[in-house]
Design a protein around this motif. Structure first.
Motif, short mmCIF file in Angstrom:
data_model
loop_
_atom_site.label_atom_id
_atom_site.label_comp_id
_atom_site.label_asym_id
_atom_site.label_seq_id
_atom_site.Cartn_x
_atom_site.Cartn_y
_atom_site.Cartn_z
N LEU A 247 1.42 0.55 4.96
CA LEU A 247 1.28 0.52 6.42
C LEU A 247 1.98 1.75 7.02
CD1 LEU A 247 2.05 -3.25 7.11
CD2 LEU A 247 -0.15 -2.18 6.63
N GLU A 248 1.25 2.48 7.87
CA GLU A 248 1.83 3.67 8.50
C GLU A 248 2.22 3.32 9.94
OE1 GLU A 248 -0.78 7.12 8.21
OE2 GLU A 248 -1.71 6.12 6.50
N GLU B 277 2.61 3.44 13.86
CA GLU B 277 1.76 3.88 15.00
C GLU B 277 0.26 3.89 14.71
OE1 GLU B 277 3.04 4.30 17.96
OE2 GLU B 277 5.11 4.13 17.29
N ARG B 278 -0.18 3.48 13.51
CA ARG B 278 -1.61 3.38 13.23
C ARG B 278 -2.05 1.93 13.42
NH1 ARG B 278 -4.28 6.53 9.86
NH2 ARG B 278 -6.00 5.60 11.00
N GLU B 279 -3.30 1.74 13.72
CA GLU B 279 -3.83 0.37 13.78
C GLU B 279 -4.44 0.04 12.42
OE1 GLU B 279 -5.73 -0.74 17.30
OE2 GLU B 279 -6.67 -2.50 16.43
N HIS B 280 -3.93 -1.00 11.78
CA HIS B 280 -4.42 -1.40 10.47
C HIS B 280 -5.23 -2.68 10.61
CE1 HIS B 280 -0.70 0.91 9.62
NE2 HIS B 280 -1.49 1.47 8.73
#
Ligand code: ADP
Ligand code: MG
Length: 317
Positions: free
Chosen positions: A25-26, A28-31
């Motif tokens: 999981l990065e 600020e990204r939407e996963h």
């Protein structure tokens, strides 16, 4: 005859599980998850739900907030046959929740304790708790509001003639303070997992932990994950291997083990039979996601528990 076989005190919350997330999981990204499940969570609720489906008559005491997730939890308990008249609704408070992210190798588990922290001794109806032949409490360390009175609560249940059991589960602070030992003075059956047993006993290996804990409690049962479970009563020691399954999800396995073990204990089965049934119910619970889904499916539950271990095909996802 008493109204209930068992009174249960503990926490009550839901598990939200997001399956099929990317391996890492990065920020600020939407996963995006592939599937999502809302299921009954919390050690004591999974325990109460599952022992009720095995046939014990259960009275449950806890608290929730005035919110939809709290109502969902109560509905699930009621569907399993648990009496929920001991559940207090604290309007204005928020029910706890656990968000589980099963990533490729490990799980991320995020918990908001919510009303778990708010359960107080004053919320308990002692006569309701006494209207059972056995008393069980789960999650000693999470029940922060109740914790100072837990030793007294066990002592009162014991004095009223109930048999008693405790599963502390993990101590998030990893302190294992002496008030647990003070509660154990009035506990008949202590049900830690291997790590918890070693931590509380202050020993490096599980056999020494069993020796130390057996000085404090009449029956010590240690759950050893895929290795099954061991128990000690006085000088007698037992070890029963786990049931062979391919687990889909081991959430709630320990609580399901407690359900199987205590269901048989209440029926006065011998210790080995209690251990065997504990292992069988725990193995069953691992065949579906969450801690209660495998037991909610009546056909799956009954056929799994009736099939001799050698003929079992393993988990059904
Ligand atoms: N891989 C497995 N295969 C079969 N049974 C298992 C497996 N993992 C756990 N169990 C069963 O679940 C029980 C509880 O698991 P454990 O991980 O020791 O407790 P907890 O969930 O409290 O940490 C074990 O005693 C065993 O009966
Ligand atoms: Mg446990």
């Amino acid at each position: 005859m008493k109204r209930f076989d068992i009174s249960v005190v503990g926490e009550l919350n839901a598990d939200l599980i997001l399956y099929g997330l990317p391996a890492t999981l990065e920020p600020e990204r939407e996963h995006l998850a592939e599937t999502f499940a809302i299921t009954l969570g919390s050690s004591s609720a999974i325990f109460a739900h599952n022992i009720s489906l095995l046939g014990s008559r259960v009275g449950f005491t806890s608290c929730i907030g005035g919110d939809p997730l709290g109502n969902f939890c109560v509905d699930r308990l009621q569907e399993s046959g648990v009496d929920i008249s001991g559940v207090k609704v604290l309007s204005g408070k928020t029910t706890g929740v656990t968000v589980i992210l099963p990533l490729s190798k490990q799980r991320q588990i995020l918990t908001y304790l919510g009303t778990t922290l708010d359960l107080q001794f004053a919320h308990l109806d002692l006569n309701y708790l006494r209207s059972a032949s056995h008393f069980h409490l789960s999650s000693f360390f999470l029940l922060r509001g109740l914790r100072p009175r837990i030793p007294d609560l066990f002592s009162q249940m014991k004095k009223s003639g109930l048999t008693t059991s405790l599963d502390t589960n993990d101590d998030p602070e990893d302190l294992w303070a002496d008030d647990v030992k003070s509660a154990l003075k009035s506990v008949d059956i202590f049900l830690p997992n291997e790590r918890e047993a070693r931590k509380l006993a202050g020993t490096a290996d599980v056999q020494s932990a069993l020796d130390v804990l057996a000085q404090l409690v009449p029956i010590v049962v240690i759950k050893c994950g895929p290795e099954g479970a061991m128990a000690r009563r006085g000088k007698d020691q037992f070890r029963v291997p786990s049931m062979p399954v391919q687990p889909v999800d081991t959430v709630g396995a320990g609580d399901s083990f407690n359900a199987g073990f205590l269901h048989k204990f209440i029926l006065r089965a011998n210790l080995e039979a209690c251990l065997e049934y504990g292992n069988a119910v725990a193995a069953l619970s691992t065949t579906r996601a969450g801690g209660t889904e495998a037991l909610r499916d009546q056909h799956h539950r009954e056929s799994f528990l009736q099939t001799p271990a050698g003929q079992r095909k393993g988990g059904i996802p």
